[in-house]
Design an enzyme around this catalytic site. Structure first.
Site, mmCIF file in Angstrom:
data_model
loop_
_atom_site.group_PDB
_atom_site.id
_atom_site.type_symbol
_atom_site.label_atom_id
_atom_site.label_comp_id
_atom_site.label_asym_id
_atom_site.label_seq_id
_atom_site.Cartn_x
_atom_site.Cartn_y
_atom_site.Cartn_z
ATOM 1 N N CYS A 210 0.871 -1.169 0.000
ATOM 2 C CA CYS A 210 0.000 0.000 0.000
ATOM 3 C C CYS A 210 0.909 1.220 0.000
ATOM 4 C CB CYS A 210 -0.914 0.013 1.228
ATOM 5 S SG CYS A 210 -2.008 1.447 1.295
ATOM 6 N N GLU B 175 -3.619 1.219 -6.249
ATOM 7 C CA GLU B 175 -2.610 0.297 -6.749
ATOM 8 C C GLU B 175 -2.457 0.549 -8.247
ATOM 9 O OE1 GLU B 175 -0.488 -1.265 -5.300
ATOM 10 O OE2 GLU B 175 -1.223 -1.839 -3.317
#
Length: 221
Positions: free
Chosen positions: A2, A105
């Protein structure tokens, strides 16, 4: 992993949701592009009370001589967190929750261009990332720092990345924060496939300087 996320929930709503006393110095929200080394919101337990505070996203082990004294530790792998010197003490005694509205992402197209995706909860308005924290002191100043725990992605998420943050449901918060005894290690797994959804967003978020609510708007075909 992340590496970027968003948070839009007001401070008072977060404090109420987590039953936490808010600090007087919290990062500005909404923020649609939270980046490593930024101050982030975090919930931890101090003296038996949950507190909503600001932490530096980028865990600083006590042996770092400067903020850039080693690798930038924004994530901690669930599979090795209990063994890594940087994290093993924190994962036993200093765990926290890091709230997010969603996170980003990237995949790549055939030409190698980075294609951003926005991942968001399908139930409720907030994700609670599992985190660990560490105080780092230099020159008489204490910096409270944190990292997000990640794990192997579930089959759905693996379509865009092989890792994902550990996200915790409300009934798991007390165990992760150390309020409900031992067993937090059992929580470090990927969320169910139906817990999150994702869609493409504008490549402008590729810049860590980009800002604004349009960053999380679905990309038009």
């Amino acid at each position: 992993m992340c590496g970027r996320f968003a948070l839009t929930l007001p401070h008072d709503a977060m404090a109420q949701l987590f039953a936490a006393a808010p600090s007087n110095a919290l990062p500005d929200i909404p923020n649609y592009n939270i980046c490593p080394t930024n101050q982030v919101h975090a919930v931890h337990v101090i003296d038996g009370q949950r507190r909503l505070v600001a932490m530096r996203w980028g865990f600083l082990p006590h042996w770092y001589k400067a903020e850039n004294g080693g690798p930038l530790l924004i994530n901690a792998r669930a599979e090795t967190i209990a063994e890594k010197p940087a994290f093993k003490a924190a994962c036993r005694a200093r765990r926290c929750l890091i709230p997010a509205t969603g996170f980003y992402e990237w995949t790549k197209d055939p030409e190698g261009k980075r294609l951003p995706w926005y991942i968001h909860p399908t139930r409720g308005s907030l994700l609670a990332f599992a985190g660990v924290w560490q105080d780092w002191e230099r020159d008489g100043v204490t910096h409270r720092t944190c990292a997000i725990v990640t794990t192997q992605a579930n089959p759905k998420m693996s379509a865009i990345h092989h890792r994902q943050p550990v996200t915790l449901n409300e009934d798991q918060w007390a165990l992760w924060l150390g309020e409900a005894g031992h067993g937090a290690a059992t929580l470090m797994t990927a969320a169910d496939e139906d817990a999150m959804a994702f869609y493409r967003v504008n490549p402008k978020v590729n810049s860590n300087r980009a800002a604004g609510p349009d960053l999380i708007e679905p990309l038009e075909p």
